[in-house]
Design a protein around this motif. Structure first.
Motif: not given
Lengths: 91, 194
Positions: B9-14, B86
């Motif tokens: 969740f820190q790097k990839f877009s929703e 999210d």
């Protein structure tokens, strides 16, 4: 290497203030006691974040793409900086 | 690599997370049909003699809806900026570890072993269990525990990123949300009895 502006006292960790400014052209010096502006009281990483925020016209989505992070990660970082600046303002 | 496994969740877009999560859920749903697994709760996986498309789909829809609703509600309490997308991505991605456990029921192995074990317990002869079955149960138990921890870690990291959670009282709210979602999904699925 660009020297890093120290914002905290290395001895007691209190905030530093500016006591002398000088002209690199004629060597005139001005002495006094000036507190650092709010934006200089945050870390270099946070300053760069704010600069990037400004350069992307405040688009967190664009910033997220540029930084290779997700939107909520970037938004959380911004919220943390806002909180920090609000705390510095009330000091 | 650690970030991808524990905190994507820190790097990839929703959009990437939702697309990956939905694809994984479809594959997981098909696997649960194939290996007769039922996701009859937010943190549950049970094996039955036979599953149908309807039970598999309803199990997944109910558990996802309840988990997403409760986490979103609690997320809004913690941080008004929490977005539903999210939370949905968190729910989809955190379910992935459970899908790996379905492979323990190839040829209804897990169902038959546990049925056998239950029969032995009811007849008070638990010593009759065979060594390969003990090894199978132990390895599946360890893997299940690891996958459960992985799933909760994904849930927590996704929720933390979505809500910018920092304080201890918010961590307690997250724990309460998970317990509430588990109890609610269990009650609803048991009462609907489809």
């Amino acid at each position: 290497m660009q020297p890093k502006l120290p914002i905290q006292c290395p001895s007691c960790e209190s905030s530093l203030s500016v006591t002398q400014l000088s002209c690199s052209n004629c060597s005139t010096s001005v002495s006094g006691n000036y507190t650092l502006p709010l934006l200089l009281q945050i870390t270099e990483e946070e300053q760069n974040f704010i600069l990037q925020f400004f350069l992307t016209s405040g688009s967190l989505k664009e910033m997220a793409t540029q930084m290779g992070n997700s939107y909520p990660t970037v938004r959380n970082k911004l919220d943390d900086i806002i909180n920090k600046i609000n705390q510095l303002k009330t000091k | 690599m650690k970030t991808i496994i524990l905190n994507p969740f820190q790097k990839f877009s929703e959009k990437q997370l939702i697309a990956f999560g939905i694809s994984a859920t479809v594959i997981g749903g098909l696997l649960s049909l194939l290996f007769n697994g039922r996701f009859d709760g937010v943190l549950d996986l049970h094996f039955t003699e036979k599953t149908t498309i309807a039970t598999t789909a309803l199990d997944l829809i109910i558990s996802f809806s309840i988990l997403a609703s409760i986490l979103f509600l609690f997320g809004k309490v913690i941080n008004k900026k929490t977005r539903l997308i999210d939370i949905l991505a968190t729910c989809f991605i955190s379910k992935i570890p459970f899908f790996f456990l379905l492979f323990f029921n190839i040829n209804n192995k897990m169902f038959l072993v546990t049925e056998n074990l239950m029969k032995m317990v009811s007849t008070n002869k638990p010593t009759n269990i065979e060594t390969p079955d003990i090894i199978f149960l132990m390895s599946s138990g360890i893997t299940t525990f690891a996958c459960l921890i992985w799933s909760i870690a994904l849930l927590f990291n996704g929720f933390r990123t979505a809500t910018n959670l920092k304080e201890t009282k918010h961590i307690l709210l997250f724990a309460l949300a998970i317990i509430l979602a588990e109890v609610a999904s269990k009650i609803i699925i048991l009462n609907l009895n489809y």
